[in-house]
Scaffold this motif. Structure first.
Motif, PDB file in Angstrom:
ATOM      1  N   VAL A 376      72.287-115.530 -50.050  1.00 57.85           N
ATOM      2  CA  VAL A 376      72.453-115.894 -48.634  1.00 57.85           C
ATOM      3  C   VAL A 376      71.208-115.496 -47.846  1.00 57.85           C
ATOM      4  CG1 VAL A 376      74.958-115.613 -48.756  1.00 57.85           C
ATOM      5  CG2 VAL A 376      73.560-113.713 -47.963  1.00 57.85           C
ATOM      6  N   VAL A 377      70.405-114.590 -48.421  1.00 59.28           N
ATOM      7  CA  VAL A 377      69.196-114.116 -47.747  1.00 59.28           C
ATOM      8  C   VAL A 377      67.944-114.446 -48.545  1.00 59.28           C
ATOM      9  CG1 VAL A 377      67.954-112.089 -46.926  1.00 59.28           C
ATOM     10  CG2 VAL A 377      70.408-112.276 -46.528  1.00 59.28           C
ATOM     11  N   LEU A 378      67.964-114.177 -49.848  1.00 63.14           N
ATOM     12  CA  LEU A 378      66.781-114.362 -50.692  1.00 63.14           C
ATOM     13  C   LEU A 378      66.804-115.714 -51.384  1.00 63.14           C
ATOM     14  CD1 LEU A 378      66.538-110.873 -52.461  1.00 63.14           C
ATOM     15  CD2 LEU A 378      65.476-111.600 -50.311  1.00 63.14           C
ATOM     16  N   THR A 379      65.622-116.285 -51.598  1.00 65.74           N
ATOM     17  CA  THR A 379      65.520-117.498 -52.399  1.00 65.74           C
ATOM     18  C   THR A 379      65.717-117.130 -53.872  1.00 65.74           C
ATOM     19  OG1 THR A 379      63.136-117.273 -52.742  1.00 65.74           O
ATOM     20  CG2 THR A 379      63.860-118.449 -50.758  1.00 65.74           C
ATOM     21  N   LYS A 380      65.970-118.128 -54.681  1.00 68.65           N
ATOM     22  CA  LYS A 380      66.187-117.871 -56.111  1.00 68.65           C
ATOM     23  C   LYS A 380      64.953-117.252 -56.749  1.00 68.65           C
ATOM     24  CE  LYS A 380      67.829-119.977 -60.397  1.00 68.65           C
ATOM     25  NZ  LYS A 380      68.331-121.220 -61.044  1.00 68.65           N
ATOM     26  N   SER A 381      63.773-117.767 -56.404  1.00 68.79           N
ATOM     27  CA  SER A 381      62.550-117.211 -56.992  1.00 68.79           C
ATOM     28  C   SER A 381      62.341-115.764 -56.553  1.00 68.79           C
ATOM     29  CB  SER A 381      61.339-118.071 -56.611  1.00 68.79           C
ATOM     30  OG  SER A 381      61.146-118.088 -55.211  1.00 68.79           O
ATOM     31  N   GLN A 382      62.767-115.432 -55.329  1.00 66.93           N
ATOM     32  CA  GLN A 382      62.608-114.054 -54.857  1.00 66.93           C
ATOM     33  C   GLN A 382      63.511-113.092 -55.623  1.00 66.93           C
ATOM     34  OE1 GLN A 382      63.270-114.527 -50.596  1.00 66.93           O
ATOM     35  NE2 GLN A 382      61.088-114.275 -50.179  1.00 66.93           N
ATOM     36  N   TRP A 383      64.801-113.448 -55.810  1.00 67.90           N
ATOM     37  CA  TRP A 383      65.667-112.479 -56.500  1.00 67.90           C
ATOM     38  C   TRP A 383      65.337-112.390 -57.986  1.00 67.90           C
ATOM     39  CZ3 TRP A 383      68.839-113.449 -60.558  1.00 67.90           C
ATOM     40  CH2 TRP A 383      69.455-114.694 -60.707  1.00 67.90           C
ATOM     41  N   ILE A 384      64.869-113.495 -58.575  1.00 72.02           N
ATOM     42  CA  ILE A 384      64.446-113.434 -59.981  1.00 72.02           C
ATOM     43  C   ILE A 384      63.215-112.524 -60.109  1.00 72.02           C
ATOM     44  CG2 ILE A 384      63.388-114.771 -61.843  1.00 72.02           C
ATOM     45  CD1 ILE A 384      65.264-117.075 -61.094  1.00 72.02           C
ATOM     46  N   SER A 395      64.833-111.016 -68.804  1.00 69.71           N
ATOM     47  CA  SER A 395      66.179-111.418 -69.219  1.00 69.71           C
ATOM     48  C   SER A 395      67.032-111.623 -67.969  1.00 69.71           C
ATOM     49  CB  SER A 395      66.804-110.348 -70.128  1.00 69.71           C
ATOM     50  OG  SER A 395      66.018-110.146 -71.280  1.00 69.71           O
ATOM     51  N   ILE A 396      66.829-112.739 -67.319  1.00 70.39           N
ATOM     52  CA  ILE A 396      67.426-112.992 -66.014  1.00 70.39           C
ATOM     53  C   ILE A 396      68.923-113.229 -66.149  1.00 70.39           C
ATOM     54  CG2 ILE A 396      67.299-114.384 -63.923  1.00 70.39           C
ATOM     55  CD1 ILE A 396      64.733-112.822 -64.679  1.00 70.39           C
ATOM     56  N   PRO A 397      69.749-112.544 -65.380  1.00 70.72           N
ATOM     57  CA  PRO A 397      71.203-112.773 -65.438  1.00 70.72           C
ATOM     58  C   PRO A 397      71.562-114.153 -64.894  1.00 70.72           C
ATOM     59  CG  PRO A 397      70.663-111.301 -63.614  1.00 70.72           C
ATOM     60  CD  PRO A 397      69.393-111.493 -64.394  1.00 70.72           C
ATOM     61  N   SER A 398      72.720-114.643 -65.294  1.00 68.60           N
ATOM     62  CA  SER A 398      73.144-115.977 -64.844  1.00 68.60           C
ATOM     63  C   SER A 398      73.553-115.983 -63.378  1.00 68.60           C
ATOM     64  CB  SER A 398      74.312-116.475 -65.709  1.00 68.60           C
ATOM     65  OG  SER A 398      75.409-115.552 -65.631  1.00 68.60           O
ATOM     66  N   GLN A 399      74.001-114.824 -62.867  1.00 69.88           N
ATOM     67  CA  GLN A 399      74.423-114.723 -61.474  1.00 69.88           C
ATOM     68  C   GLN A 399      73.483-113.804 -60.700  1.00 69.88           C
ATOM     69  OE1 GLN A 399      76.942-116.485 -60.099  1.00 69.88           O
ATOM     70  NE2 GLN A 399      77.164-117.479 -62.112  1.00 69.88           N
ATOM     71  N   PRO A 400      73.183-114.126 -59.472  1.00 70.47           N
ATOM     72  CA  PRO A 400      72.307-113.252 -58.676  1.00 70.47           C
ATOM     73  C   PRO A 400      72.991-111.927 -58.357  1.00 70.47           C
ATOM     74  CG  PRO A 400      73.256-114.968 -57.296  1.00 70.47           C
ATOM     75  CD  PRO A 400      73.636-115.307 -58.704  1.00 70.47           C
ATOM     76  N   PRO A 401      72.224-110.885 -58.129  1.00 67.64           N
ATOM     77  CA  PRO A 401      72.819-109.597 -57.747  1.00 67.64           C
ATOM     78  C   PRO A 401      73.433-109.673 -56.351  1.00 67.64           C
ATOM     79  CG  PRO A 401      70.436-109.506 -57.554  1.00 67.64           C
ATOM     80  CD  PRO A 401      70.760-110.819 -58.199  1.00 67.64           C
ATOM     81  N   SER A 402      74.222-108.655 -56.029  1.00 65.59           N
ATOM     82  CA  SER A 402      74.793-108.591 -54.682  1.00 65.59           C
ATOM     83  C   SER A 402      73.690-108.305 -53.670  1.00 65.59           C
ATOM     84  CB  SER A 402      75.851-107.488 -54.611  1.00 65.59           C
ATOM     85  OG  SER A 402      75.240-106.209 -54.718  1.00 65.59           O
TER      86      SER A 402
END
Length: 451
Positions: A376-384, A395-402
């Motif tokens: 809701v705040v970070l882009t996908k590339s940012q959280w990865i 080893s990127i998880p399938s779901q983003p962190p909280s």
């Protein structure tokens, strides 16, 4: 954070689409690189010059920027039925630069700009929007003439800024929203109390004056003579608005009728308010510290100790605007801008304030909604990128962190140690960590581009 676009500002009108695009580009640059100079925030000399030209351009007026901020803020709170509106004035100091049109601040040596801001928050203390801002300079010719201020009409005094700010916010939000205006002692102004006669409007002000009452007594001596209603444990923010102090305090309150000051030209001879006194009891642990002693005036209905504690809780959220000013000054380094005219600096304050508020909001959203997805705040590339930086693998998880987890990791990038005794990351470590994350995410996006 997701970048904002021109579409986020449907009422944006600077007369040229290029200026409008530059406006959002500047905000995005500040958000991703808080504290960097304008040349460092831009990738080329063309972009750097375009940013300077934006503040220089007369077509970008202060009024237009103010309207843009207000309408954007109103969008952010359009679904709310009750809001805390926190107000404050801050000095923006420019002692170290030569800029035409700067005024004096607290003394004859200080030079800078004064900034009145109004911030909207939920009743639980989540900042939602920056609703209003007004900047001005004090003419050097007026320095030393404050002794004559009692003779000046209220509408011509600097204190009128409080009346003006609250009125503008009321007009912006309309009659559908219950507006609870909160301010510190500077707003203990007799004329302000009559805002409560406007639809769905209340005030919660920390008192400064010991006013005359209709029964011939003085306000705070009268309240001190009241019996203690309760002794309560309160969590009070410290001066930095970060850690909370747990204090034991006596509570007194009473409805009072305050008489019009002799210097006021207001047509109303008196006003009825509820006065609340919160007085910390001395303890061995805090014997060498300044004890909490709050004197509050409110138009809110107060019929029980629960109502009093609600007012106290809401007043503690006033620290949100202190934290906003901290991000604006220490985070975005607004006082280090090298612009050559006060008017250009005033424009910059508005734009930098929008970026500062976005940075601040990231921290508070993580505290209020810890379990929601960080996307809701970070882009996908940012959280990865964040995951790889913290965990040292891809080893990127399938779901983003909280969101809470992501902000904790961002805080670690900024120097937060994350020990149990440290509490959640503060504003400074988050903006420093977020800047590192933005740089790293840019590299990641370049490396993963499809050729």
């Amino acid at each position: 954070m997701h970048q904002i676009t021109v579409k986020d500002f449907p009422y944006l009108n600077f007369g040229d689409v290029r200026r409008e695009e530059r406006f959002v580009t500047i905000i995005n640059n500040i958000t991703s690189q808080p504290g960097a100079s304008i040349p460092r925030q831009n990738k080329s000399w063309y972009d750097t010059k375009a940013s300077y030209d934006f503040f220089k351009n007369d077509e970008v007026s202060l009024d237009c920027l103010k309207d843009t901020m207000m309408l954007y803020g109103a969008q952010q709170v359009s679904n709310e039925l009750q809001l805390l509106i926190v107000h404050d004035i801050s000095n923006i100091s420019y002692n170290d630069i030569e800029a035409e049109g700067l005024g004096y601040l607290d003394n004859k040596e200080g030079r800078g700009i004064l900034c009145y801001s109004s911030l909207a928050a939920t009743t639980e203390g989540l900042p939602l929007a920056l609703l209003y801002q007004h900047t001005w300079t004090r003419s050097l010719e007026e320095l030393g003439k404050s002794k004559n201020r009692k003779k000046i009409p209220f509408e011509e005094k600097e204190s009128y800024r409080w009346h003006e700010g609250m009125t503008e916010v009321n007009d912006l939000l309309g009659e559908q929203v219950h507006k609870i205006h909160i301010a510190d002692r500077e707003a203990d102004i007799y004329e302000l109390f009559f805002h409560s006669y406007q639809s769905k409007t209340d005030l919660l002000i920390r008192a400064c004056h010991n006013r005359n009452l209709s029964d011939g007594s003085h306000l705070w001596e009268s309240i001190a003579a009241e019996p203690v209603i309760a002794v309560v444990d309160l969590d009070i923010p410290d001066k930095a608005g970060k850690k909370k102090l747990n204090v034991k305090a006596e509570v007194r309150y009473h409805e009072v009728e305050i008489l019009r000051p002799s210097t006021s030209k207001n047509s109303c001879e008196s006003v009825r308010l509820t006065a609340i006194e919160i007085k910390e009891m001395s303890s061995q642990e805090r014997k060498n510290e300044e004890l909490v002693h709050w004197k509050l005036l409110t138009t809110l209905e107060v019929k029980s100790i629960q109502d009093v504690l609600q007012c106290v809780k809401w007043y503690t959220h006033r620290w949100l605007i202190e934290r906003f000013h901290f991000v604006l000054k220490s985070g975005t380094k607004i006082e280090e801008l090298q612009l050559k005219e006060a008017k250009r600096l005033q424009k910059a304050i508005t734009v930098y304030s929008l970026a500062a508020f976005r940075i601040m909001q990231l921290v508070y959203e993580a505290r209020h909604y810890p379990e929601i997805s960080c996307e809701v705040v970070l882009t996908k590339s940012q959280w990865i990128t964040l995951y790889m930086l913290i965990n040292g693998n891809n080893s990127i998880p399938s779901q983003p962190p909280s969101l809470q987890q992501a902000v904790q990791w961002i805080g670690r990038l900024g120097g937060h140690l994350g020990r149990k005794s440290d509490g959640p990351p503060g504003l400074k470590t988050v903006w420093q960590g977020y800047q590192q994350l933005c740089h790293a995410a840019s590299v990641y996006e370049l490396m993963t581009q499809k050729i």
